[in-house]
Design a protein around this motif. Structure first.
Motif, PDB file in Angstrom:
ATOM      1  N   GLN A   1       0.826  -1.197   0.000  1.00 21.57           N
ATOM      2  CA  GLN A   1       0.000   0.000   0.000  1.00 21.57           C
ATOM      3  C   GLN A   1       0.869   1.259   0.000  1.00 21.57           C
ATOM      4  O   GLN A   1       0.579   2.237  -0.701  1.00 21.57           O
ATOM      5  N   PHE A   2       1.941   1.218   0.788  1.00 15.59           N
ATOM      6  CA  PHE A   2       2.839   2.374   0.846  1.00 15.59           C
ATOM      7  C   PHE A   2       3.595   2.555  -0.470  1.00 15.59           C
ATOM      8  O   PHE A   2       3.666   3.662  -1.014  1.00 15.59           O
ATOM      9  N   LEU A   3       4.173   1.455  -0.981  1.00 13.17           N
ATOM     10  CA  LEU A   3       5.019   1.547  -2.169  1.00 13.17           C
ATOM     11  C   LEU A   3       4.256   1.965  -3.417  1.00 13.17           C
ATOM     12  O   LEU A   3       4.777   2.737  -4.236  1.00 13.17           O
TER      13      LEU A   3
ATOM     14  N   ILE B   1      18.874   3.972 -12.784  1.00 12.34           N
ATOM     15  CA  ILE B   1      17.533   3.911 -13.368  1.00 12.34           C
ATOM     16  C   ILE B   1      17.582   3.419 -14.811  1.00 12.34           C
ATOM     17  O   ILE B   1      16.796   2.556 -15.218  1.00 12.34           O
ATOM     18  N   VAL B   2      18.502   3.969 -15.585  1.00 17.67           N
ATOM     19  CA  VAL B   2      18.630   3.568 -16.989  1.00 17.67           C
ATOM     20  C   VAL B   2      19.031   2.105 -17.088  1.00 17.67           C
ATOM     21  O   VAL B   2      18.484   1.340 -17.891  1.00 17.67           O
ATOM     22  N   LEU B   3      19.996   1.695 -16.264  1.00 16.81           N
ATOM     23  CA  LEU B   3      20.468   0.310 -16.290  1.00 16.81           C
ATOM     24  C   LEU B   3      19.357  -0.661 -15.918  1.00 16.81           C
ATOM     25  O   LEU B   3      19.153  -1.687 -16.591  1.00 16.81           O
ATOM     26  N   MET B   4      18.595  -0.360 -14.868  1.00 17.44           N
ATOM     27  CA  MET B   4      17.514  -1.238 -14.438  1.00 17.44           C
ATOM     28  C   MET B   4      16.389  -1.276 -15.471  1.00 17.44           C
ATOM     29  O   MET B   4      15.799  -2.335 -15.719  1.00 17.44           O
ATOM     30  N   GLY B   5      16.088  -0.138 -16.080  1.00 20.15           N
ATOM     31  CA  GLY B   5      15.047  -0.106 -17.096  1.00 20.15           C
ATOM     32  C   GLY B   5      15.419  -0.929 -18.311  1.00 20.15           C
ATOM     33  O   GLY B   5      14.593  -1.674 -18.856  1.00 20.15           O
TER      34      GLY B   5
ATOM     35  N   MET C   1       0.383  -4.435  -9.093  1.00 14.95           N
ATOM     36  CA  MET C   1       1.834  -4.471  -8.970  1.00 14.95           C
ATOM     37  C   MET C   1       2.352  -5.697  -8.224  1.00 14.95           C
ATOM     38  O   MET C   1       3.571  -5.903  -8.160  1.00 14.95           O
ATOM     39  N   LEU C   2       1.479  -6.510  -7.685  1.00 10.31           N
ATOM     40  CA  LEU C   2       1.926  -7.614  -6.846  1.00 10.31           C
ATOM     41  C   LEU C   2       2.738  -8.652  -7.603  1.00 10.31           C
ATOM     42  O   LEU C   2       3.683  -9.231  -7.055  1.00 10.31           O
ATOM     43  N   GLN C   3       2.381  -8.934  -8.851  1.00 13.18           N
ATOM     44  CA  GLN C   3       3.067  -9.970  -9.623  1.00 13.18           C
ATOM     45  C   GLN C   3       4.105  -9.412 -10.588  1.00 13.18           C
ATOM     46  O   GLN C   3       4.636 -10.141 -11.424  1.00 13.18           O
ATOM     47  N   VAL C   4       4.406  -8.140 -10.464  1.00 15.30           N
ATOM     48  CA  VAL C   4       5.401  -7.512 -11.343  1.00 15.30           C
ATOM     49  C   VAL C   4       6.802  -7.955 -10.914  1.00 15.30           C
ATOM     50  O   VAL C   4       7.110  -7.962  -9.708  1.00 15.30           O
ATOM     51  N   PRO C   5       7.679  -8.340 -11.842  1.00 15.38           N
ATOM     52  CA  PRO C   5       9.050  -8.741 -11.492  1.00 15.38           C
ATOM     53  C   PRO C   5       9.770  -7.648 -10.704  1.00 15.38           C
ATOM     54  O   PRO C   5       9.562  -6.453 -10.921  1.00 15.38           O
ATOM     55  N   ILE C   6      10.641  -8.063  -9.817  1.00 15.55           N
ATOM     56  CA  ILE C   6      11.305  -7.152  -8.896  1.00 15.55           C
ATOM     57  C   ILE C   6      12.118  -6.083  -9.613  1.00 15.55           C
ATOM     58  O   ILE C   6      12.215  -4.932  -9.147  1.00 15.55           O
ATOM     59  N   THR C   7      12.717  -6.423 -10.750  1.00 17.40           N
ATOM     60  CA  THR C   7      13.534  -5.433 -11.453  1.00 17.40           C
ATOM     61  C   THR C   7      12.681  -4.272 -11.964  1.00 17.40           C
ATOM     62  O   THR C   7      13.120  -3.118 -11.948  1.00 17.40           O
TER      63      THR C   7
ATOM     64  N   ILE D   1      10.812   1.388 -11.244  1.00 16.32           N
ATOM     65  CA  ILE D   1       9.709   2.332 -11.020  1.00 16.32           C
ATOM     66  C   ILE D   1       9.942   3.164  -9.765  1.00 16.32           C
ATOM     67  O   ILE D   1       9.812   4.398  -9.780  1.00 16.32           O
ATOM     68  N   LEU D   2      10.302   2.516  -8.665  1.00 15.55           N
ATOM     69  CA  LEU D   2      10.497   3.224  -7.405  1.00 15.55           C
ATOM     70  C   LEU D   2      11.668   4.199  -7.485  1.00 15.55           C
ATOM     71  O   LEU D   2      11.595   5.321  -6.972  1.00 15.55           O
ATOM     72  N   SER D   3      12.744   3.790  -8.135  1.00 16.83           N
ATOM     73  CA  SER D   3      13.884   4.694  -8.285  1.00 16.83           C
ATOM     74  C   SER D   3      13.531   5.849  -9.215  1.00 16.83           C
ATOM     75  O   SER D   3      14.037   6.971  -9.047  1.00 16.83           O
ATOM     76  N   GLY D   4      12.640   5.602 -10.189  1.00 21.63           N
ATOM     77  CA  GLY D   4      12.173   6.679 -11.053  1.00 21.63           C
ATOM     78  C   GLY D   4      11.388   7.721 -10.278  1.00 21.63           C
ATOM     79  O   GLY D   4      11.573   8.935 -10.462  1.00 21.63           O
ATOM     80  N   PHE D   5      10.503   7.273  -9.388  1.00 16.24           N
ATOM     81  CA  PHE D   5       9.762   8.224  -8.545  1.00 16.24           C
ATOM     82  C   PHE D   5      10.710   8.958  -7.598  1.00 16.24           C
ATOM     83  O   PHE D   5      10.517  10.150  -7.319  1.00 16.24           O
ATOM     84  N   LEU D   6      11.731   8.274  -7.115  1.00 14.24           N
ATOM     85  CA  LEU D   6      12.688   8.903  -6.208  1.00 14.24           C
ATOM     86  C   LEU D   6      13.420  10.053  -6.885  1.00 14.24           C
ATOM     87  O   LEU D   6      13.621  11.110  -6.276  1.00 14.24           O
ATOM     88  N   ILE D   7      13.811   9.865  -8.149  1.00 18.96           N
ATOM     89  CA  ILE D   7      14.515  10.944  -8.836  1.00 18.96           C
ATOM     90  C   ILE D   7      13.613  12.146  -9.041  1.00 18.96           C
ATOM     91  O   ILE D   7      14.061  13.297  -9.019  1.00 18.96           O
ATOM     92  N   PHE D   8      12.298  11.918  -9.181  1.00 17.69           N
ATOM     93  CA  PHE D   8      11.369  13.036  -9.283  1.00 17.69           C
ATOM     94  C   PHE D   8      11.297  13.802  -7.961  1.00 17.69           C
ATOM     95  O   PHE D   8      11.176  15.030  -7.954  1.00 17.69           O
ATOM     96  N   ALA D   9      11.368  13.082  -6.838  1.00 22.67           N
ATOM     97  CA  ALA D   9      11.336  13.744  -5.536  1.00 22.67           C
ATOM     98  C   ALA D   9      12.606  14.555  -5.295  1.00 22.67           C
ATOM     99  O   ALA D   9      12.571  15.610  -4.655  1.00 22.67           O
ATOM    100  N   LEU D  10      13.739  14.076  -5.801  1.00 24.54           N
ATOM    101  CA  LEU D  10      15.007  14.776  -5.626  1.00 24.54           C
ATOM    102  C   LEU D  10      15.192  15.920  -6.618  1.00 24.54           C
ATOM    103  O   LEU D  10      15.996  16.834  -6.388  1.00 24.54           O
ATOM    104  N   TRP D  11      14.462  15.865  -7.718  1.00 30.20           N
ATOM    105  CA  TRP D  11      14.632  16.783  -8.843  1.00 30.20           C
ATOM    106  C   TRP D  11      14.721  18.251  -8.424  1.00 30.20           C
ATOM    107  O   TRP D  11      15.647  18.969  -8.838  1.00 30.20           O
ATOM    108  N   PRO D  12      13.770  18.783  -7.629  1.00 28.15           N
ATOM    109  CA  PRO D  12      13.794  20.222  -7.335  1.00 28.15           C
ATOM    110  C   PRO D  12      15.018  20.690  -6.557  1.00 28.15           C
ATOM    111  O   PRO D  12      15.295  21.890  -6.518  1.00 28.15           O
ATOM    112  N   PHE D  13      15.734  19.764  -5.928  1.00 24.49           N
ATOM    113  CA  PHE D  13      16.834  20.133  -5.052  1.00 24.49           C
ATOM    114  C   PHE D  13      18.198  19.846  -5.664  1.00 24.49           C
ATOM    115  O   PHE D  13      19.217  19.866  -4.970  1.00 24.49           O
ATOM    116  N   THR D  14      18.209  19.564  -6.979  1.00 25.21           N
ATOM    117  CA  THR D  14      19.454  19.225  -7.670  1.00 25.21           C
ATOM    118  C   THR D  14      19.595  20.065  -8.932  1.00 25.21           C
ATOM    119  O   THR D  14      18.741  20.890  -9.257  1.00 25.21           O
ATOM    120  N   ARG D  15      20.665  19.813  -9.659  1.00 23.22           N
ATOM    121  CA  ARG D  15      20.915  20.533 -10.902  1.00 23.22           C
ATOM    122  C   ARG D  15      19.901  20.186 -12.001  1.00 23.22           C
ATOM    123  O   ARG D  15      19.875  20.834 -13.044  1.00 23.22           O
TER     124      ARG D  15
END
Length: 229
Positions: free
Chosen positions: A6-8, A137-141, A179-185, A190-204
């Motif tokens: 639910q959180f993820l 992110i690119v490598l995992m995608g 999302m329950l049966q989606v492969p871990i990779t 996806i989660l790292s993609g959302f993380l970069i969006f959260a970091l976006w405003p505070f970086t270059r």
């Protein structure tokens, strides 16, 4: 379904979206002078030119592919004559070409950031973090699209799971069951993609929204000191 799921797949994506929007507004209002990318071109040009060209040539088609794959339902693609075979051919082979181009660019830019003494000294912690996270992110995608879906779960179709979940997320009624049966990779990507969006405003990364016209008519010049970190 657990509280972790639910959180993820409900809470975390919305948290990242809120931080993305509010963070940009906040930074623009209180820290406009840093709304740019600190150029290191005067320190090293060759790797920057090659890596940046490869990354930008690759990432635009990759982004377009994500928009199509996540945003357009399969039925709509069928309606305009794009069969599943045609779609997967484009995603697997054409997508792989631009994916590897993007990956190659990020490898060069990240290596330059960490191995070139002058560039490393000019870089902040957030600069290094952005490079490493984007590379990851690119490598995992790329790995997920080309290898994981076929070898781990051959019958997996992200357009019937991830894409549906994502579109429901946009209309404020996400169902984490998709999302329950989606492969871990894929999940990590996806989660790292959302993380970069959260970091976006505070970086270059904020310089993506800037254009040269923003600097026309400015009456100030911003000087930066080369600080060691």
């Amino acid at each position: 379904m657990s509280m972790v799921d639910q959180f993820l797949w409900v809470i975390f994506p919305y948290m990242c979206m809120v931080v993305f929007v509010v963070g940009h507004i906040y930074r623009y209002r209180v820290d406009q002078f840093s709304w740019t990318a600190k150029s290191s071109e005067f320190i090293e040009k060759k790797q920057l030119r090659i890596g940046s060209m490869m990354f930008h040539l690759g990432v635009m088609p990759v982004i377009a592919g994500h928009i199509v794959g996540l945003g357009i339902p399969k039925s709509w693609m069928h309606a305009i004559g794009v069969t599943d075979h045609m779609y997967h051919f484009g995603a697997q082979y054409i997508g792989a070409i631009f994916g590897f181009l993007t990956l190659g660019g990020m490898v060069i830019l990240t290596s330059r950031r960490f191995t070139h003494k002058g560039v490393r000294r000019l870089s902040s912690v957030s600069d290094r973090l952005v490079n490493v996270l984007l590379l990851f992110i690119v490598l995992m995608g790329l790995y997920s699209t080309i290898f994981a879906g076929k070898s781990v779960e051959p019958a997996f179709d992200y357009r019937s799971t991830i894409s549906v979940w994502f579109r429901d997320l946009l209309i404020l009624r996400p169902d984490p069951l998709y999302m329950l049966q989606v492969p871990i990779t894929f999940k990590i990507h996806i989660l790292s993609g959302f993380l970069i969006f959260a970091l976006w405003p505070f970086t270059r990364l904020v310089h993506v929204w800037s254009v040269p016209l923003n600097y026309v008519g400015r009456s100030y010049i911003l000087y930066r000191k080369n600080r060691k970190h």
